[in-house]
Design an enzyme around this catalytic site. Structure first.
Site, PDB file in Angstrom:
ATOM      1  N   LEU A   9       0.782  -1.180  -0.037  1.00  0.00           N
ATOM      2  CA  LEU A   9       0.092  -0.073   0.142  1.00  0.00           C
ATOM      3  C   LEU A   9       0.909   1.294   0.072  1.00  0.00           C
ATOM      4  O   LEU A   9       2.097   1.146   0.361  1.00  0.00           O
ATOM      5  CB  LEU A   9      -0.933   0.066   1.278  1.00  0.00           C
ATOM      6  CG  LEU A   9      -1.901  -0.956   1.347  1.00  0.00           C
ATOM      7  CD1 LEU A   9      -2.705  -0.757   2.788  1.00  0.00           C
ATOM      8  CD2 LEU A   9      -2.995  -1.061   0.371  1.00  0.00           C
ATOM      9  N   ASP A  10       0.456   2.405  -0.754  1.00  0.00           N
ATOM     10  CA  ASP A  10       1.205   3.597  -0.585  1.00  0.00           C
ATOM     11  C   ASP A  10       1.174   4.028   0.990  1.00  0.00           C
ATOM     12  O   ASP A  10       0.487   3.641   1.772  1.00  0.00           O
ATOM     13  CB  ASP A  10       0.190   4.627  -1.142  1.00  0.00           C
ATOM     14  CG  ASP A  10       0.191   4.662  -2.748  1.00  0.00           C
ATOM     15  OD1 ASP A  10       0.933   3.602  -3.170  1.00  0.00           O
ATOM     16  OD2 ASP A  10      -0.882   5.019  -3.330  1.00  0.00           O
ATOM     17  N   ARG A  11       2.239   4.734   1.118  1.00  0.00           N
ATOM     18  CA  ARG A  11       2.482   5.303   2.610  1.00  0.00           C
ATOM     19  C   ARG A  11       1.517   5.834   3.215  1.00  0.00           C
ATOM     20  O   ARG A  11       1.272   5.428   4.403  1.00  0.00           O
ATOM     21  CB  ARG A  11       3.778   6.243   2.685  1.00  0.00           C
ATOM     22  CG  ARG A  11       4.431   6.877   3.997  1.00  0.00           C
ATOM     23  CD  ARG A  11       5.282   7.847   3.861  1.00  0.00           C
ATOM     24  NE  ARG A  11       4.549   9.048   2.877  1.00  0.00           N
ATOM     25  CZ  ARG A  11       5.316  10.051   2.738  1.00  0.00           C
ATOM     26  NH1 ARG A  11       6.654  10.067   2.733  1.00  0.00           N
ATOM     27  NH2 ARG A  11       4.834  11.001   1.958  1.00  0.00           N
TER      28      ARG A  11
END
Length: 223
Positions: A67-69
């Site tokens: 997942l994106d940060r």
């Protein structure tokens, strides 16, 4: 610190700062908080990540996807290299259903819809993705949380797994995600309003259907 997998359920929240949602002999499902990288980035200032924290507990653990940060929510983690190969094959065959929850800065027209725009990386640092004729085919289904025409809360189901897909698709149709530090011009405080809420797949080891659902994030909980 746990040795092997002994005491894993107790060790993960303490060491990784995340919640263990499902423990299986071959894999785990954990909930990543917003603001934490899934894996280390470039440079020593980006060494801290979900997988590096988890590997302090169990070095054998491997990320199956990311997942994106700034996105919170569920991530599937393999317990060894063999299970990583089996679970990665499910993602490559698009046999894992993912459901996200998001708030956008303006309502979309209609009750539900489909965004079908090819995406390509338009900028390297920071990485920015957007529609491009030479981009990879990308498909996102969306549905409003409620039938209210002004509803800005959406359920999102990505049919492909492109980088920044949900964020770039919604920005491209004029409804970027609230508090998105890259795609939204609004400097909203707090975490980005994008949460990986549910995962569903057929277990490649015992062939049962697995469904995992997280709690609603703080920004989506009723007052």
């Amino acid at each position: 610190m746990a040795s092997g997998f002994e005491g894993l359920a107790a060790a993960i929240p303490q060491l990784a700062g995340c919640s263990l949602m499902l423990e299986h002999p071959q894999y785990l499902v954990v909930e990543k908080p917003s603001g934490l990288l899934s894996q280390p980035g470039l440079g020593s200032h980006q060494n801290d990540s979900l997988i590096t924290r988890l590997q302090r507990c169990c070095p054998e653990l491997r990320l199956v996807h990311r997942l994106d940060r700034d996105t919170s929510g569920l991530i599937l983690v393999a317990r060894n290299q063999g299970s990583l190969r089996c679970l990665s094959a499910l993602f490559e065959a698009r046999q894992v259903q993912k459901l996200y929850l998001a708030d956008v800065i303006r309502p979309l027209s209609g009750r539900r819809g489909r965004i079908q725009l090819p995406l390509a990386r338009l900028q390297r640092l920071p990485p920015v993705y957007g529609p491009h004729p030479g981009g990879k085919p990308s498909f996102t289904l969306w549905r409003k949380w409620s039938p209210d025409g002004d509803c800005r809360r959406l359920w999102l189901r990505p049919l492909t797994g492109r980088s920044h897909q949900l964020r770039a698709h919604l920005a491209a149709v004029g409804a970027p995600i609230c508090a998105d530090p890259i795609y939204s011009a609004c400097n909203d405080p707090g975490p980005m309003h994008l949460h990986a809420h549910a995962l569903s797949f057929r277990d490649p080891f015992d062939h049962r259907r697995v469904r995992v659902r997280s709690e609603l994030p703080i920004w989506a909980q009723p007052d």
